[in-house]
Design an enzyme around this catalytic site. Sequence first.
Site, short mmCIF file in Angstrom:
data_model
loop_
_atom_site.label_atom_id
_atom_site.label_comp_id
_atom_site.label_asym_id
_atom_site.label_seq_id
_atom_site.Cartn_x
_atom_site.Cartn_y
_atom_site.Cartn_z
N SER A 286 8.73 2.45 4.87
CA SER A 286 9.47 3.48 3.97
C SER A 286 9.22 3.23 2.65
CB SER A 286 11.16 3.14 4.35
OG SER A 286 11.81 4.05 3.57
N HIS B 280 4.12 -7.56 0.37
CA HIS B 280 3.98 -8.91 -0.12
C HIS B 280 4.54 -9.04 -1.39
CE1 HIS B 280 0.45 -9.44 2.76
NE2 HIS B 280 0.71 -8.43 2.93
N ASP C 172 0.98 -1.25 0.04
CA ASP C 172 -0.08 -0.04 -0.02
C ASP C 172 0.88 1.29 -0.10
OD1 ASP C 172 -2.21 -1.72 0.24
OD2 ASP C 172 -2.99 -0.76 2.28
#
Length: 322
Positions: free
Chosen positions: A254, A147, A90
């Site tokens: 980050s 992921h 995300d």
Amino acid sequence: MLNSFKLSLQYILPKLWLTRLAGWGASKRAGWLTKLVIDLFVKYYKVDMTEAQKPDTASYRTFNDFFVRPLRDDVRPLNTDPNILVMPADGVISQLGRIEEDKILQAKGHNYSLEALLAGNYLMADKFRNGTFVTTYLSPRDYHRVHMPCNGILREMIYVPGDLFSVNHLTAQNVPNLFARNERVICLFDTEFGPMAQILVGATIVGSIETVWAGTITPPREGIIKRWTWPEGEHEGSVALLKGQEMGRFKLGSTVINLFAPGKVNLIASLASLSVTKIGQPLATSTETFVAPEVEPAPLPAEEIKAEHDASPLVDNKKDDT
């Protein structure tokens, strides 16, 4: 004038000690104070706690527990088309596109070295020259687990010590070789789309970088490059990860950089700098499909895009947080 002052602070401030202090504080159980800090953080960054498995902020013992909170299974549907690679995190896309020989775009008019990013490993760099890259920034409001874009067999991991510059619009424009200077963990995978690198980049107050197969990689920060290798897929001791499976996480911070071999994938045409990313949505398609699938990431509500851009320091004239 103000930007010059902020940039000077990046060189003057004791970033390592600030990072250690942030990591120490985020790992402490402080009861009502922990809940207060989390509540203020959620309000300031407009964190959507309805997506979390545990939406009640009182259920988190430490700030780190909150920061790496797992999401409900239904909120990030995975595109299961085998020809499609999906977004690994995300966040917001900082830059993306073609790797020009050894050059990767850092910001408009600013490039950095592929080989330097890979800690001088020219053999690994050769796999990705003239390939494709995507740089994804995770803002403070985001889910901070990373992921897999596709199925992969882990072949190599390299820990590279480095600086801890903040990652934001100002530093991207003014700190040469930003991502090749910051601390990072390089993960090389064999995939059905050729070799793929997924690189987790640290920054100021990024307390730790972890992987699912090795646990915490940093800290400790010993100042030396470390390298691990794994066998091919069918051999004992190999590490295989599935598309959409968690592979690592940040405790604060980050950036994730993906590298793909030349001629293997085409990025989704609608993606651009500052596109908002959600895990499991289409990132790229295979170049070897007989019929190219017509796919686009699912449209996001305007308020979600605005909240993500408001939280992202990549957007000019916004907050310059890590």
